[in-house]
Scaffold this motif. Structure first.
Motif, short mmCIF file in Angstrom:
data_model
loop_
_atom_site.label_atom_id
_atom_site.label_comp_id
_atom_site.label_asym_id
_atom_site.label_seq_id
_atom_site.Cartn_x
_atom_site.Cartn_y
_atom_site.Cartn_z
N LEU A 47 -7.57 17.35 -1.77
CA LEU A 47 -7.18 16.28 -0.86
C LEU A 47 -8.00 16.24 0.43
O LEU A 47 -7.78 15.37 1.28
CB LEU A 47 -5.69 16.41 -0.52
N GLU A 48 -8.90 17.22 0.58
CA GLU A 48 -9.72 17.33 1.78
C GLU A 48 -8.84 17.37 3.05
O GLU A 48 -8.99 16.57 3.96
CB GLU A 48 -10.73 16.18 1.86
N PHE A 103 -5.76 7.11 -7.48
CA PHE A 103 -6.82 8.03 -7.89
C PHE A 103 -7.74 7.36 -8.90
O PHE A 103 -7.28 6.67 -9.81
CB PHE A 103 -6.23 9.28 -8.54
N ASP A 104 -9.04 7.60 -8.75
CA ASP A 104 -9.97 7.16 -9.77
C ASP A 104 -10.05 8.25 -10.84
O ASP A 104 -9.38 9.30 -10.74
CB ASP A 104 -11.34 6.84 -9.18
N LEU A 105 -10.88 8.03 -11.85
CA LEU A 105 -10.98 8.97 -12.97
C LEU A 105 -11.39 10.36 -12.51
O LEU A 105 -10.79 11.36 -12.93
CB LEU A 105 -11.96 8.44 -14.01
N GLN A 106 -12.36 10.45 -11.62
CA GLN A 106 -12.81 11.77 -11.15
C GLN A 106 -11.71 12.51 -10.40
O GLN A 106 -11.58 13.72 -10.54
CB GLN A 106 -14.03 11.61 -10.25
N ASP A 149 -1.38 12.82 -20.15
CA ASP A 149 -0.98 11.58 -20.82
C ASP A 149 -0.55 10.53 -19.80
O ASP A 149 -0.96 9.37 -19.88
CB ASP A 149 0.19 11.82 -21.79
N LEU A 150 0.26 10.93 -18.84
CA LEU A 150 0.76 10.00 -17.83
C LEU A 150 -0.35 9.51 -16.90
O LEU A 150 -0.26 8.43 -16.31
CB LEU A 150 1.89 10.64 -17.03
N LEU A 151 -1.40 10.32 -16.76
CA LEU A 151 -2.55 9.94 -15.92
C LEU A 151 -3.61 9.20 -16.74
O LEU A 151 -4.69 8.89 -16.24
CB LEU A 151 -3.17 11.18 -15.26
N GLY A 170 0.84 -1.20 0.00
CA GLY A 170 0.00 0.00 0.00
C GLY A 170 0.87 1.24 0.00
O GLY A 170 2.08 1.18 0.14
N GLN A 171 0.22 2.35 -0.15
CA GLN A 171 0.95 3.62 -0.13
C GLN A 171 0.34 4.50 0.93
O GLN A 171 -0.87 4.65 1.00
CB GLN A 171 0.85 4.31 -1.47
N PRO A 172 1.18 5.09 1.73
CA PRO A 172 0.64 6.02 2.73
C PRO A 172 -0.07 7.19 2.05
O PRO A 172 0.29 7.60 0.96
CB PRO A 172 1.89 6.51 3.47
N GLU A 173 -1.09 7.69 2.71
CA GLU A 173 -1.85 8.83 2.20
C GLU A 173 -0.94 10.02 1.92
O GLU A 173 -1.17 10.77 1.00
CB GLU A 173 -2.87 9.25 3.24
N GLU A 174 0.11 10.18 2.74
CA GLU A 174 1.02 11.32 2.55
C GLU A 174 1.69 11.27 1.19
O GLU A 174 1.91 12.31 0.57
CB GLU A 174 2.11 11.36 3.63
N ASP A 175 2.05 10.06 0.73
CA ASP A 175 2.70 9.93 -0.57
C ASP A 175 1.78 10.40 -1.70
O ASP A 175 2.22 11.05 -2.64
CB ASP A 175 3.11 8.48 -0.83
N ILE A 176 0.50 10.08 -1.58
CA ILE A 176 -0.45 10.48 -2.60
C ILE A 176 -0.64 11.99 -2.57
O ILE A 176 -0.66 12.65 -3.60
CB ILE A 176 -1.81 9.76 -2.39
N GLY A 177 -0.78 12.54 -1.38
CA GLY A 177 -0.91 13.99 -1.24
C GLY A 177 0.31 14.70 -1.77
O GLY A 177 0.20 15.72 -2.46
N LEU A 178 1.48 14.17 -1.46
CA LEU A 178 2.72 14.77 -1.94
C LEU A 178 2.80 14.70 -3.46
O LEU A 178 3.19 15.67 -4.12
CB LEU A 178 3.93 14.09 -1.30
#
Length: 149
Positions: free
Chosen positions: A57-58, A92-95, A127-129, A17-25
């Motif tokens: 990111l709420e 992340f989902d599409l939205q 493109d990358l997303l 898994g990935q910590p939430e901080e990594d996604i926010g960063l």
């Protein structure tokens, strides 16, 4: 053989898994890439950046400001956008991807002018997303409609 190793590493990574901080960063770095593309951070961009992160990111303002500081450090050491978009693609989902791209467009138009480097970063990020060109144009046009341009 390479495909087997890649699948094994991907499976291990997803298990951990990935910590939430990594996604926010990762999201923060993508936004910082846009504001620093033209080598100047306007006051409007400076005010808008934490607002967009809080919305996307709420998170609260303190967390958003800390992410911006961290993102600027990662921006200096980054070799490509892939390391960040890869993390986002897994979580992340599409939205959420569209919301991120919309935030990127908002930042790009925040100072009243679109720098070609800002647009290049947004298009490369899309493109990358794995976002379609039509989505990129639709999101850009919605920001233009908001700003009245």
């Amino acid at each position: 053989m390479i495909a087997v190793l890649k699948n094994l590493l991907n499976a291990k990574w997803q298990q951990a898994g990935q910590p939430e901080e990594d996604i926010g960063l990762a999201a923060a770095v993508m936004l910082v890439e846009v504001v620093l593309a033209d080598d100047e951070l306007s006051q409007t961009e400076s005010r808008l950046l934490p607002e967009l992160l809080m919305e996307l990111l709420e998170i609260n303002e303190t967390a958003a400001n800390q992410l911006i500081v961290d993102a600027k450090l990662h921006h200096q050491n980054a070799t490509s956008l892939f390391e960040f978009t890869d993390k986002l693609n897994h979580r992340f989902d599409l939205q959420q991807k569209q919301a991120l791209l919309l935030a990127m467009w908002r930042l790009a138009f925040a100072d009243g002018k679109l720098c070609r480097y800002e647009e290049q970063i947004i298009r490369k990020s899309a493109d990358l997303l794995h976002l379609r060109h039509s989505e990129v144009i639709q999101l850009r046009n919605s920001v233009l409609a908001e700003t009245g341009e």
